[in-house]
Design an enzyme around this catalytic site. Structure first.
Site, short mmCIF file in Angstrom:
data_model
loop_
_atom_site.label_atom_id
_atom_site.label_comp_id
_atom_site.label_asym_id
_atom_site.label_seq_id
_atom_site.Cartn_x
_atom_site.Cartn_y
_atom_site.Cartn_z
N SER A 29 0.84 -1.22 0.00
CA SER A 29 0.00 0.00 0.00
C SER A 29 0.86 1.25 0.00
O SER A 29 0.58 2.22 -0.72
CB SER A 29 -0.86 0.06 1.26
OG SER A 29 -1.73 -1.01 1.31
N GLY A 102 -6.04 -4.22 -7.88
CA GLY A 102 -7.22 -3.41 -7.56
C GLY A 102 -6.81 -2.05 -7.01
O GLY A 102 -7.44 -1.03 -7.30
N SER A 175 -13.45 0.95 2.94
CA SER A 175 -12.45 0.71 1.90
C SER A 175 -11.44 1.85 1.86
O SER A 175 -11.77 2.99 1.53
CB SER A 175 -13.14 0.58 0.54
OG SER A 175 -12.17 0.70 -0.49
N GLN A 177 -9.15 2.02 -0.24
CA GLN A 177 -8.90 2.37 -1.64
C GLN A 177 -9.85 3.46 -2.09
O GLN A 177 -9.46 4.40 -2.78
CB GLN A 177 -9.09 1.13 -2.52
CG GLN A 177 -8.01 0.08 -2.31
CD GLN A 177 -8.30 -1.19 -3.09
OE1 GLN A 177 -9.37 -1.36 -3.65
NE2 GLN A 177 -7.33 -2.09 -3.11
N ASP A 329 -6.70 -8.60 4.83
CA ASP A 329 -5.82 -9.43 4.01
C ASP A 329 -5.23 -10.60 4.80
O ASP A 329 -4.64 -11.50 4.20
CB ASP A 329 -4.66 -8.58 3.45
CG ASP A 329 -5.14 -7.68 2.33
OD1 ASP A 329 -6.14 -8.03 1.68
OD2 ASP A 329 -4.53 -6.62 2.12
N LYS A 356 -12.14 -10.29 -3.02
CA LYS A 356 -10.71 -9.99 -3.12
C LYS A 356 -10.16 -10.60 -4.41
O LYS A 356 -10.92 -10.92 -5.31
CB LYS A 356 -9.99 -10.54 -1.87
CG LYS A 356 -10.23 -9.67 -0.64
CD LYS A 356 -9.43 -8.40 -0.79
CE LYS A 356 -9.62 -7.46 0.38
NZ LYS A 356 -8.77 -6.28 0.21
N ARG A 403 -2.21 -14.70 -1.55
CA ARG A 403 -2.32 -14.96 -0.11
C ARG A 403 -2.83 -16.37 0.18
O ARG A 403 -2.49 -16.97 1.19
CB ARG A 403 -3.21 -13.91 0.56
CG ARG A 403 -2.61 -12.51 0.41
CD ARG A 403 -3.18 -11.52 1.38
NE ARG A 403 -2.95 -10.17 0.90
CZ ARG A 403 -1.82 -9.49 1.04
NH1 ARG A 403 -0.79 -10.03 1.67
NH2 ARG A 403 -1.70 -8.28 0.55
#
Ligand code: DC
Length: 679
Positions: A29, A102, A175, A177, A329, A356, A403
């Protein structure tokens, strides 16, 4: 399950005594944000410890196509971003390929929304399934317009707006994002844009804005945190260095591995301890994990620390719904810890897990059941019955999800029989060093293919060796690119121009006439592998004669066998030249055509010659290249031309590191598309 087709499967086996120290690679991130925010500043940002995973490279490439100069200095491990300032982006000159990312898609949609041009986004099969409505809704409110595939999925075209409206937007889903997309849009919108966040999400954008001097106002109110960005701030030039802290999500895989294996003690350094990311550690500590936090410090507004982790007897927990945003995550790896814990663990509020990179909820449930763990799924809640004796002996479908792949490889360290995951290629998106680091700590974890290719795990059929054909005109950079790829893939490389040069050198030594086919043929027949290391091959006089003899079909025929034998080696091969993709290896798995403008190639060659102490004027280098190009492209036999299925790259405005990154991303994408077609 078929493990052989075009995949890169891996297996882990029971291991104890993990020990050692690992420096955790940069946070994904924060890496995305360093590039994006760096692009919006005035002045140069040097970014250290950036995660060089494919998702982050997608962000870099997208910014590059919008006119942001970004250079990857491989030697010094630094990314150099020359900021264009707020409002300084150009319309991207192509569809932005966001790969699997994403984050790149949503953040960049926000960044580009307040610009009066069209931006187009696409991505791989997994990204094209993911919902974009969550960014489309708020960005539509500021004035952008969208065209998408059904159900608001990629490919997507966005018509940005020249009159963006500052809005106050309450996040309907937790979110980071979406929040960050709006904060980035807000930079270029006059007035105050406010995002209201009822449930806290990761706050890296807020912290980085503050750290680089962009003012954000935070105000906790009854309906949540109000985050206000004051648009179009005054900017001044400044250069800066940014160091990306280690990714706590990546670290979690190593932490759980150390906790569940016996007699382990592992130290992990440089971990970002931002509370919006460390829900996983709170949960693991509740489960009884022996984790010590050491050497706490602050790096660019982010708390950072080291961690010492020892084997622990874990107990079941009930993880509340409101913790989901701070560990979304990490649920897959926490589920692995829960499978090894005493008692029944309940993980709540997992709705987001279904959208995801894959339906992670289903992938975790199916995978655990395949390993013999009892799991109940009730709506958004997962209930895991822990056991000290997990059978394993399963093949796990990872659904191209990094993951899921890492989680089950960690679980395989404690199961009775090995666990196999069908494909580890996707691990490259976030943690390319994962398997290497795990083996460094002593884990029994290996890919099942013949080659353990962690830099670029290509999916290939078992019977299809990796042959890369690279063609291009003189001084296009194909030689350097080939050497870098050969290093990464660990496969042998042949510069086929050397064979024609060796022929030319032999001909000159034999006093032959370059225009006599008989003389040239005799010279070609005497070429041997030792000739290829003769430094005289690089001389311009030799290159010029090579260009003449290489237009003779009899000479080409003699040299063809050597090249095909080289390409047929078991280890695979990279060959570069003029006709590799078209004539020598028409069946090569990967074909690349690199070129650049004649002026840029002449400059490169001129600089190269000067560096070798050879005094020559630029104009004569240019003239030589023009006549060589003419001979190479106009000759009747094997003229220089891109293979129909070659990846075409114009390197005029690119550094070699950029070319390398681009090729790596393109190869991977092509391979993934191939897998999809096979499926
Ligand atoms: O790439 P280079 O400059 O070392 O190549 C020397 C000459 O050989 C050049 O004029 C093109 C020719 N060549 C060719 O015809 N086919 C190849 N596969 C490689 C080189």
């Amino acid at each position: 399950m078929n493990l052989s087709l075009n995949k890169n499967p891996a297996q882990s086996k029971k291991t104890s005594n993990l020990s050692g120290t690992c420096a955790i690679p940069g946070d994904k991130s924060i890496s995305h944000r360093s590039l994006i925010i760096g692009s919006q500043l005035l002045g140069t940002s040097l970014i250290y410890n950036m995660l060089e995973g494919e998702d982050v490279i997608c962000t870099a490439n997208a910014l590059r196509s919008a006119g942001v100069p970004i250079v990857h200095d491989i030697k010094n491990g630094v990314w150099i971003v020359k900021g264009v300032g707020i409002g300084g982006l150009n319309q991207p000159d192509n569809v932005l390929d966001m790969g699997n990312s994403g984050t790149s898609t949503r953040l960049l949609a926000g960044l580009f929304a307040p610009y009066p041009f069209v931006t187009m986004f696409t991505g791989d099969a997994s990204l094209r399934k993911r919902p974009m409505k969550r960014v489309i809704s708020p960005l539509s409110e500021i004035g952008a317009r969208f065209m998408t595939r059904d159900e608001m999925r990629l490919p997507m075209a966005m018509q940005g707006t020249s009159h963006p409206v500052p809005i106050c937007y309450t996040l309907p889903v937790a979110s980071a994002q979406v929040k960050s997309a709006l904060m980035l849009a807000a930079l270029n919108i006059a007035g105050d844009t406010t995002v209201i966040e009822p449930i806290p999400t990761r706050d890296h954008t807020e912290r980085m804005f503050e750290a680089v001097g962009i003012s954000v106002t935070l105000s906790q109110q009854e309906d949540g945190m109000h985050i206000t960005v004051h648009g179009q701030p005054k900017q001044s030039y400044a250069d800066r260095e940014l160091t990306v802290p280690g990714d706590p999500s990546s670290a979690a895989f190593l932490v759980v591995a150390a906790l569940i294996t016996e007699q382990s003690e592992v130290t992990l350094t440089n971990i970002c301890m931002n509370p919006s990311r460390t829900g996983v550690y709170v949960t693991l500590k509740e489960m009884g994990a022996d984790i010590s936090i050491l050497n706490e410090r602050e790096v660019q507004g982010e708390p950072v620390a080291d961690m010492r982790v020892r084997s622990s007897t874990l107990k079941a927990v009930d993880v509340p719904e409101n913790r989901a945003p701070s560990m979304i995550d990490e649920y897959p790896i926490v589920a692995m810890a829960a499978a090894c814990a005493e008692g029944v663990t309940v993980l709540r509020g997992l709705e987001e897990l279904r959208v995801k990179e894959s339906d992670r909820f289903a992938a975790v449930v199916d995978g655990l059941r395949a390993c013999g763990v009892r799991v109940d799924a009730e709506g958004d809640t997962m209930i895991i019955h822990g056991s000290s004796n997990i059978i394993g002996d399963a093949s796990i479908a990872t659904h191209m999800d990094h993951r899921i792949a890492m989680s089950f490889l960690v679980l395989g360290l404690v199961t009775e029989a090995p666990v196999t995951v069908d494909d580890v290629s996707a691990i490259n998106t976030s943690f390319p060093q994962f398997m290497r680091m795990m083996r460094g700590l002593g884990a029994s974890m290996h890919t099942l293919g013949s080659k353990q290719n962690l830099v670029l795990p290509l999916r290939r059929k078992d019977d299809q060796r990796l042959v890369i054909a690279i063609d291009g005109p003189a001084a296009s950079g194909k030689g350097t690119l080939s050497r870098l790829l050969a290093d990464s893939f660990q496969i042998p490389h042949l510069d086929t121009g050397g064979l024609y040069r060796a022929t030319a050198l032999r001909l000159l030594a034999q006093g032959g006439d370059p225009n006599s086919e008989d003389d040239a043929l005799r010279a070609a027949r005497t070429v041997n592998v030792h000739d290829l290391s003769n430094p005289q091959l690089r001389e311009e006089r030799v290159g010029n004669v090579a260009s003449v003899v290489s237009s003779l079909s009899s000479v080409r025929h003699v040299l063809l066998e050597f090249q095909r034998n080289f390409a047929a080696q078991d280890e695979g091969a990279i060959l570069d030249g003029r006709d590799i993709g078209t004539v020598v290896c028409p069946d090569a798995l990967v074909k690349i055509f690199v070129t650049a403008s004649i002026e840029v190639r002449a400059e490169r060659r001129h600089r190269q010659l000067q560096a070798q102490g050879i005094e020559v004027v630029y104009d004569s280098v240019l003239k030589d290249l023009i006549s060589r190009d003419k001979r190479d492209t106009e000759r009747k036999v094997a003229p220089l031309l891109p293979a129909m299925d070659a990846i075409y790259i114009d390197t005029t405005k690119m550094t070699i590191a950029e070319v390398f990154d681009e090729v790596v991303a393109r190869i991977r994408r092509d391979m993934l598309e191939r897998v999809e077609r096979v499926r």
